[in-house]
Design a protein around this motif. Structure first.
Motif, PDB file in Angstrom:
ATOM      1  N   SER A  42      31.502  34.019  39.250  1.00  0.00           N
ATOM      2  CA  SER A  42      32.797  34.192  39.869  1.00  0.00           C
ATOM      3  C   SER A  42      33.306  35.611  39.651  1.00  0.00           C
ATOM      4  CB  SER A  42      33.784  33.197  39.260  1.00  0.00           C
ATOM      5  OG  SER A  42      35.082  33.516  39.654  1.00  0.00           O
ATOM      6  N   PRO A  43      33.827  36.252  40.712  1.00  0.00           N
ATOM      7  CA  PRO A  43      34.413  37.577  40.517  1.00  0.00           C
ATOM      8  C   PRO A  43      35.642  37.538  39.619  1.00  0.00           C
ATOM      9  CG  PRO A  43      34.661  36.836  42.810  1.00  0.00           C
ATOM     10  CD  PRO A  43      33.853  35.815  42.080  1.00  0.00           C
ATOM     11  N   ARG A  44      36.292  36.357  39.488  1.00  0.00           N
ATOM     12  CA  ARG A  44      37.452  36.239  38.611  1.00  0.00           C
ATOM     13  C   ARG A  44      37.091  36.512  37.162  1.00  0.00           C
ATOM     14  NH1 ARG A  44      37.446  32.074  41.431  1.00  0.00           N
ATOM     15  NH2 ARG A  44      37.076  30.602  39.770  1.00  0.00           N
ATOM     16  N   MET A  45      35.853  36.241  36.776  1.00  0.00           N
ATOM     17  CA  MET A  45      35.438  36.454  35.391  1.00  0.00           C
ATOM     18  C   MET A  45      35.488  37.939  35.041  1.00  0.00           C
ATOM     19  SD  MET A  45      34.899  33.469  34.259  1.00  0.00           S
ATOM     20  CE  MET A  45      33.712  33.262  32.978  1.00  0.00           C
ATOM     21  N   LYS A  46      35.392  38.821  36.032  1.00  0.00           N
ATOM     22  CA  LYS A  46      35.343  40.255  35.791  1.00  0.00           C
ATOM     23  C   LYS A  46      36.679  40.933  36.061  1.00  0.00           C
ATOM     24  CE  LYS A  46      30.503  40.293  36.983  1.00  0.00           C
ATOM     25  NZ  LYS A  46      30.061  39.325  37.926  1.00  0.00           N
ATOM     26  N   GLU A  47      37.666  40.192  36.543  1.00  0.00           N
ATOM     27  CA  GLU A  47      38.959  40.783  36.862  1.00  0.00           C
ATOM     28  C   GLU A  47      39.698  41.207  35.600  1.00  0.00           C
ATOM     29  OE1 GLU A  47      40.295  38.577  40.976  1.00  0.00           O
ATOM     30  OE2 GLU A  47      40.907  37.690  39.086  1.00  0.00           O
ATOM     31  N   ARG A  48      40.276  42.380  35.668  1.00  0.00           N
ATOM     32  CA  ARG A  48      41.078  42.851  34.545  1.00  0.00           C
ATOM     33  C   ARG A  48      42.565  42.790  34.875  1.00  0.00           C
ATOM     34  NH1 ARG A  48      38.403  45.406  30.416  1.00  0.00           N
ATOM     35  NH2 ARG A  48      36.230  45.811  30.836  1.00  0.00           N
ATOM     36  N   ARG A  49      42.891  42.923  36.131  1.00  0.00           N
ATOM     37  CA  ARG A  49      44.274  42.896  36.570  1.00  0.00           C
ATOM     38  C   ARG A  49      44.708  41.448  36.781  1.00  0.00           C
ATOM     39  NH1 ARG A  49      46.086  43.845  42.067  1.00  0.00           N
ATOM     40  NH2 ARG A  49      48.324  43.889  41.918  1.00  0.00           N
ATOM     41  N   THR A  50      45.960  41.180  36.487  1.00  0.00           N
ATOM     42  CA  THR A  50      46.485  39.835  36.700  1.00  0.00           C
ATOM     43  C   THR A  50      47.687  39.904  37.631  1.00  0.00           C
ATOM     44  OG1 THR A  50      47.920  40.004  34.769  1.00  0.00           O
ATOM     45  CG2 THR A  50      45.747  39.008  34.428  1.00  0.00           C
ATOM     46  N   GLU A  51      48.048  38.775  38.186  1.00  0.00           N
ATOM     47  CA  GLU A  51      49.235  38.658  39.017  1.00  0.00           C
ATOM     48  C   GLU A  51      50.088  37.528  38.467  1.00  0.00           C
ATOM     49  OE1 GLU A  51      48.561  38.516  43.191  1.00  0.00           O
ATOM     50  OE2 GLU A  51      47.133  40.165  43.148  1.00  0.00           O
ATOM     51  N   HIS A  82      42.441  28.713  32.024  1.00  0.00           N
ATOM     52  CA  HIS A  82      41.166  28.004  31.884  1.00  0.00           C
ATOM     53  C   HIS A  82      41.129  26.784  32.813  1.00  0.00           C
ATOM     54  CE1 HIS A  82      37.512  26.608  29.997  1.00  0.00           C
ATOM     55  NE2 HIS A  82      38.073  25.434  29.817  1.00  0.00           N
ATOM     56  N   MET A  83      42.241  26.037  32.879  1.00  0.00           N
ATOM     57  CA  MET A  83      42.296  24.855  33.753  1.00  0.00           C
ATOM     58  C   MET A  83      42.180  25.260  35.226  1.00  0.00           C
ATOM     59  SD  MET A  83      45.055  22.271  31.971  1.00  0.00           S
ATOM     60  CE  MET A  83      46.400  23.427  31.901  1.00  0.00           C
ATOM     61  N   ILE A  84      42.851  26.346  35.607  1.00  0.00           N
ATOM     62  CA  ILE A  84      42.784  26.817  36.986  1.00  0.00           C
ATOM     63  C   ILE A  84      41.368  27.246  37.336  1.00  0.00           C
ATOM     64  CG2 ILE A  84      43.510  28.677  38.535  1.00  0.00           C
ATOM     65  CD1 ILE A  84      46.291  28.501  37.200  1.00  0.00           C
ATOM     66  N   ASP A  85      40.728  28.013  36.458  1.00  0.00           N
ATOM     67  CA  ASP A  85      39.340  28.444  36.704  1.00  0.00           C
ATOM     68  C   ASP A  85      38.412  27.252  36.878  1.00  0.00           C
ATOM     69  OD1 ASP A  85      40.010  31.117  36.655  1.00  0.00           O
ATOM     70  OD2 ASP A  85      39.388  31.423  34.569  1.00  0.00           O
ATOM     71  N   LYS A  86      38.583  26.235  36.039  1.00  0.00           N
ATOM     72  CA  LYS A  86      37.753  25.025  36.126  1.00  0.00           C
ATOM     73  C   LYS A  86      38.001  24.296  37.449  1.00  0.00           C
ATOM     74  CE  LYS A  86      35.307  21.530  34.335  1.00  0.00           C
ATOM     75  NZ  LYS A  86      34.227  21.293  35.259  1.00  0.00           N
ATOM     76  N   TYR A  87      39.258  24.195  37.861  1.00  0.00           N
ATOM     77  CA  TYR A  87      39.601  23.514  39.109  1.00  0.00           C
ATOM     78  C   TYR A  87      39.013  24.252  40.305  1.00  0.00           C
ATOM     79  CZ  TYR A  87      42.328  20.956  42.555  1.00  0.00           C
ATOM     80  OH  TYR A  87      42.702  20.173  43.608  1.00  0.00           O
ATOM     81  N   ILE A  88      39.105  25.575  40.298  1.00  0.00           N
ATOM     82  CA  ILE A  88      38.535  26.381  41.386  1.00  0.00           C
ATOM     83  C   ILE A  88      37.023  26.219  41.422  1.00  0.00           C
ATOM     84  CG2 ILE A  88      38.116  28.757  42.146  1.00  0.00           C
ATOM     85  CD1 ILE A  88      41.025  29.348  41.206  1.00  0.00           C
ATOM     86  N   GLU A  89      36.399  26.236  40.251  1.00  0.00           N
ATOM     87  CA  GLU A  89      34.947  26.050  40.173  1.00  0.00           C
ATOM     88  C   GLU A  89      34.534  24.694  40.742  1.00  0.00           C
ATOM     89  OE1 GLU A  89      31.905  25.295  36.532  1.00  0.00           O
ATOM     90  OE2 GLU A  89      33.220  27.040  36.325  1.00  0.00           O
ATOM     91  N   ASP A  90      35.307  23.658  40.451  1.00  0.00           N
ATOM     92  CA  ASP A  90      35.002  22.305  40.933  1.00  0.00           C
ATOM     93  C   ASP A  90      35.254  22.134  42.427  1.00  0.00           C
ATOM     94  OD1 ASP A  90      34.353  21.658  38.337  1.00  0.00           O
ATOM     95  OD2 ASP A  90      36.204  20.543  37.936  1.00  0.00           O
TER      96      ASP A  90
END
Length: 108
Positions: A42-51, A82-90
């Protein structure tokens, strides 16, 4: 009746047992988390900036979330991420379907 020194020693021993058990539990969770991190592309794993995202939740849900975060020695923010990342992955199939219909560059 037990002396104050004996009582304090017993409390410290119980505290050390609980901390040791928690560290053992946390160590096994960390090894599980590390094994999952390498598998995701996932490209999210490499993101440094947040919103910023504002959510409204019920008071009891917020309190329970903070209790869970405290016991896992993390922040509520990290727990939610962590929950959001898991939900997106699923739900990658839904994201792929959206991208096919509307295009990848379109923001919601």
């Amino acid at each position: 009746m037990a002396s104050r020194k004996t009582f304090i020693k017993e409390i410290q021993e119980e505290k050390e047992k609980a901390l040791s058990a928690f560290i053992d539990m946390k160590g096994s969770e960390a090894s599980e988390d590390n094994s999952q991190e390498g598998s995701g592309n996932s490209p999210r794993m490499k993101e440094r900036r947040t919103e910023r995202l504002n959510l409204l939740v019920g008071p009891s849900a917020k309190a329970d979330l903070h209790k869970i975060a405290h016991m896992k020695r993390t922040s509520a923010n990290n727990l939610i991420n962590h929950m959001i990342d898991k939900y997106i992955e699923d739900n990658q199939a839904v994201i792929e379907k959206y991208d096919a219909i509307f295009g990848e560059d379109e923001e919601v």
